[in-house]
Scaffold this motif. Structure first.
Motif, PDB file in Angstrom:
ATOM      1  N   THR A 271       0.364  -1.389  -0.148  1.00  0.00           N
ATOM      2  CA  THR A 271      -0.121  -0.017   0.488  1.00  0.00           C
ATOM      3  C   THR A 271       0.933   1.096   0.197  1.00  0.00           C
TER       4      THR A 271
ATOM      5  N   TYR B 211      -6.014   4.127   7.203  1.00  0.00           N
ATOM      6  CA  TYR B 211      -4.962   3.726   7.234  1.00  0.00           C
ATOM      7  C   TYR B 211      -4.109   2.932   8.242  1.00  0.00           C
TER       8      TYR B 211
ATOM      9  N   TYR C 234      -5.202  -0.268   5.041  1.00  0.00           N
ATOM     10  CA  TYR C 234      -3.693  -0.038   4.763  1.00  0.00           C
ATOM     11  C   TYR C 234      -2.724  -0.525   5.255  1.00  0.00           C
TER      12      TYR C 234
END
Lengths: 274, 641
Positions: B213, B536, B540
């Motif tokens: 990612t 995130y 991610y």
């Protein structure tokens, strides 16, 4: 709405020089493009952007100092192909070489910041240049509205957002106020790619300055403000109204000699002239 | 049957045209930039990737995965057998029966495709795609009948001129769609480009249940080259395998359905974006696009070509700046297309070449450059928040078990409450930790997502230089964005500062402490709680479980939102979106709070200061928003001595 800038088609090609210095960020002290100087570049770029491709107007962005100074790249990133640098010791006096260069180059408009963000920061450069060149200086300009038939219409920034419209014959020097339009974003690619167009010049060391030591400026303590206003309307007026100068007199109908005499007397009285 | 020669001739024609189309298409991709990919290994791995990685994603929609397996599998098998039976004329009843079986399979699959297209959801594209099921049926049906004589079901030469004509018509239609259309840009292009995309994917690490990612760094030496371009200006500035990836799109619109910006009425639709990239790489206009438009923008005005600047005619820059980089589209995409990479690549051009980061973008970037934090605070004031915390500084201790990465939350009063809570928890668990103090800089996340990779790289290298001076075995941070940068994006800069260092989000770290028994917690009695997955942290970095386990360890039964885990909806705070602030009809944070409200929760637990800020920005009355560290610290059991 601000009127759109124009350089009239009837006018000859206009040559503009924006003077730039190395700025210093107020919080970190890091080198950057100086705020007012970058506004001077912005104004120069905006004046050039007439949309008339047949015109040969030109903008030279000029610095006196070290061409390797990274702070100059910040200006270049605004989309300049090159920055002209008069190479000299950054500690040397820049006024003499700048003056000579401008005399030779003979631009129509020279744009500068009001004062530098580092060094002496006296704000004297535009005045000294104007003296040397014998040109008028317009301090604290917010905008240049038009250049037509050798006359520029200029908006001067006054306190509290007020503006004064002036008409000035070319050539002249203008120092750009923080009220002028923000500088456009500086982009990394063009900043790295721009050419430093170097010209080595003679300069004299600033003897006086060598003996000085520099320290960060401290804010002066502020006088406490006693609020006398009783009502909201009074407070609003106090905050917005133009402060009326005490004393002084308006001389409109007197002869030029009388007006000059009055200024001379005032300067004597204030101890400016001795 | 009459015209014995006709059908083999048609098959050869279709196949030759297909090959010509393939060469043309490959050349369009090859106009892109080179990328280091092992071609042979990729091709070898491709079938496995199709059967596992891609199929796993399609499998989330059982109807579609079965339909596709029947149709696609049937087609591939049929195509091979058609060549054997009808082109090479191998006279084998077994092959003919096998062909009929595979055609039947394909036909049944196509019927389900047809059924789905009767009342299609708004996310899928119409236009030529509506024709596809009929083409599939024509192909499978016509070849089925054509194979009957070879299988011995019908005597050779059955049927008159009429039947032959009808069959021939259907075969031309079917092969036109399935062979010719595959490489000349029809809906079936997805099979050809998709297979190669799986083989030559730019993120090879994504396969085999892997994760990749982190954004790829920009080669900044291009900044000093005359004619060099930072980021992507024209379609040919993409890597060739990115262009290939765009071509793999099936326009299923799964991305559109999950995109928070699209739902908020901002001018972004990931599917349209990818289709516009296809228009760019092949040249032309978007007039034939038959899906949802960018909200607020009409279809048909976009024009582009391989060597034309994308943001001048093909794409409105506002589309690029609407993205929150939440990766929901990438996570959903059955073709594993990388939308976010493409968006950031184009942002890089706008920021680093044009200087056109919208709204507060330029100011924030200037601040980061001048002061190493986005708001322009004095760098020396970074530790002011901890004046009363007595935190050990790395500069003094040189070595600690845990380095606490404070992040820019240090400058924000709301985030400081999270930082204080986390410090208190670490102290309660007697963790040996230290902070960098003023030596810490912004991690570079915002600069990078806003396209300023030069500033990101400068921050990363300077941060790594500081980190390399000290010894620690773990970095823990309360900010998932810093976590992502440190864990996935700092490895590209040739520093060994993070070698052997475990980078952890505070929820993972706290969970370890709680599971070890270093932290004693009381049960939570504050009512119903739901948990919002930060993009995130979740998508991610794949951390979905630790925060939930932490909440459960306080006796909380999480009332999950419909969109949670890998399908979590973004809070709207990522990718610099609050800075570029592209107007829409709704706010993303408001929509997320509606998700929270439908669970009836009184408290939403969060693991990110950005999410906290966004969700707390929703007008009251609304549930309380608290970081997990803040919830934990309130439940900390006081030890009696």
């Amino acid at each position: 709405m601000q009127p759109k800038q124009s350089i009239a088609a009837t006018d000859k090609d206009v040559k503009i020089v924006s003077l730039i210095s190395v700025g210093k960020h107020p919080q970190s002290g890091r080198v950057r493009r100086a705020d007012q100087d970058s506004r001077a570049v912005e104004l120069g770029m905006k004046l050039l952007d007439t949309g008339d491709s047949t015109r040969g107007d030109s903008l030279v962005v000029l610095h006196a100092g070290d061409p390797k100074e990274p702070g100059l790249r910040g200006y270049a990133g605004m989309g300049l192909n090159s920055v002209r640098v008069l190479e000299l010791d950054p500690a040397a006096d820049a006024v003499a070489p700048l003056g000579e260069y401008l005399q030779q180059f003979a631009p129509d408009i020279v744009l500068t910041g009001v004062r530098a963000e580092g060094g002496e920061s006296s704000g004297m450069v535009p005045y000294q240049l104007a003296e040397k060149l014998g040109w008028p200086i317009v301090p604290r300009v917010a905008d240049i509205i038009s250049v037509e038939a050798g006359v520029a219409e200029v908006l001067q920034a006054l306190p509290r957002g007020q503006r004064r419209s002036l008409k000035i014959r070319l050539p002249f020097i203008a120092s750009i106020d923080s009220a002028a339009q923000d500088a456009r974003q500086s982009a990394y690619g063009p900043a790295s790619r721009a050419m430093m167009d170097i010209e080595v010049v003679d300069s004299s060391t600033d003897q006086l300055r060598e003996s000085w030591s520099e320290a960060p400026a401290k804010k002066r303590p502020k006088r406490l403000k006693v609020i006398k206003a009783k009502t909201a309307a009074e407070r609003f007026k106090a905050a917005t109204a133009k402060s009326q100068g005490e004393g002084g007199k308006v001389m409109q109908n007197e002869s030029a000699a009388e007006q000059a005499q009055a200024i001379f007397d005032l300067l004597l009285e204030e101890g400016v002239l001795r | 049957m009459i015209f014995e020669w006709l059908h083999p001739f048609l098959i050869v024609t279709a196949l030759v045209l297909m090959v010509i189309g393939a060469v043309r298409r490959v050349n369009l991709w090859r106009a892109g930039q080179s990328d280091q990919i092992d071609l042979i290994a990729g091709l070898m791995a491709m079938p496995g990737r199709y059967l596992h990685d891609l199929h796993d994603i399609v499998e989330r929609d059982k109807y579609m995965s079965k339909t596709h397996a029947a149709t696609g599998g049937g087609f591939v098998l049929s195509a091979v057998l058609i060549i054997l039976v009808h082109l090479l004329g191998i006279d084998s009843q077994i092959l003919a029966w096998a062909l009929m079986a595979s055609l039947a399979l394909m036909f049944v699959g196509a019927l389900f495709v047809f059924k789905r297209r009767l009342n299609p959801p708004s996310r899928i594209s119409k236009g030529p795609w509506m024709r596809l099921p009929k083409s599939l049926l024509a192909f499978a049906g016509a070849f089925f009948v054509l194979t009957l004589p070879a299988a011995g079901v019908l005597p050779e030469g059955t049927g008159g001129v009429l039947l032959t004509l009808v069959l021939t018509g259907l075969i031309i239609w079917g092969m036109g769609e399935l062979f010719f259309g595959m490489t000349w840009g029809g809906p079936m292009k997805h099979a050809f480009a998709g297979a190669l995309h799986l083989a030559f994917h730019r993120r090879q690490d994504r396969f085999g249940a892997g994760r990749s990612t982190g954004l790829k760094p920009v080669d900044l030496s291009l900044a000093h080259e005359v004619g060099g371009v930072l980021g992507v200006a024209k379609p040919t500035d993409f890597k060739w395998n990115q262009l290939l990836g765009f071509d793999a799109c099936v326009q299923c619109g799964k991305c559109e359905a999950v995109c928070p910006a699209f739902a908020a009425g901002q001018p972004l639709n990931p599917k349209k974006l990818i289709q516009d990239m296809v228009v760019g790489l092949a040249g032309g206009t978007d007039a034939n696009y038959a899906g949802s438009a960018y909200p607020g923008k009409d279809v048909g005005n976009a024009k582009g070509g391989p060597n034309q600047i994308i943001t001048e005619g093909l794409l409105d820059p506002e589309t690029l700046w609407s993205c929150t980089t939440c990766r929901a589209c990438v996570e959903e995409c059955p073709m594993m297309i990388e939308h976010v990479d493409a968006i950031v690549d184009m942002r890089r051009y706008l920021t680093m070449e044009k200087g056109q980061t919208p709204n507060k973008g330029a100011e924030v970037l200037d601040n980061i450059i001048a002061t190493d934090n986005p708001n322009g605070y004095a760098p020396a004031s970074r530790t002011n928040w901890a004046a009363d915390q007595n935190l050990p500084l790395m500069r003094d201790v040189k070595e600690a078990q845990v380095l606490f990465w404070v992040s820019d939350g240090a400058f924000d009063m709301r985030s400081q409450r999270i930082l204080r809570a986390f410090v208190k928890l670490m102290k309660a668990a007697n963790v040996d930790f230290a902070v960098l103090g003023d030596e810490e800089l912004d991690c570079g996340d915002v600069a990078r997502r806003l396209g300023d990779d030069a500033t990101f790289q400068s921050l990363a290298t300077r941060n790594l230089a500081v980190l390399s001076q000290y010894k620690f075995s773990k970095i823990v941070t309360t900010d998932p964005h810093a976590y992502h940068c440190l864990r996935n994006e700092y490895n590209d800069f040739g520093s060994d500062a993070l070698n052997g260092v475990e980078v952890l989000h505070h929820t993972s770290f706290l969970n370890e402490l709680v599971q070890q028994g270093s932290l004693k917690l009381n049960n939570f009695t504050g009512g119903k709680v739901t948990y919002h997955d930060p993009c995130y942290l979740g998508r991610y970095n794949g951390e979905y479980e630790a925060p939930r386990e932490l909440l459960r360890s306080m006796g909380i039964e999480i009332a999950e939102m419909e969109r949670s885990g890998f399908r979590s909806r973004c809070c709207g705070g990522g990718g610099g979106a609050p800075i570029t602030d592209i107007p829409g009809e709704r706010r993303i944070a408001d929509m997320r709070m509606e998700d929270v409200n439908t669970t009836g929760a009184e408290l939403v637990a969060v693991g990110c200061q950005q999410c906290t800020a966004m969700l707390e920005g929703v007008v009251e009355p609304r549930p309380q928003v608290k970081d997990i560290a803040e919830i934990l610290v309130d439940q900390l059991a006081e030890e009696l001595h």
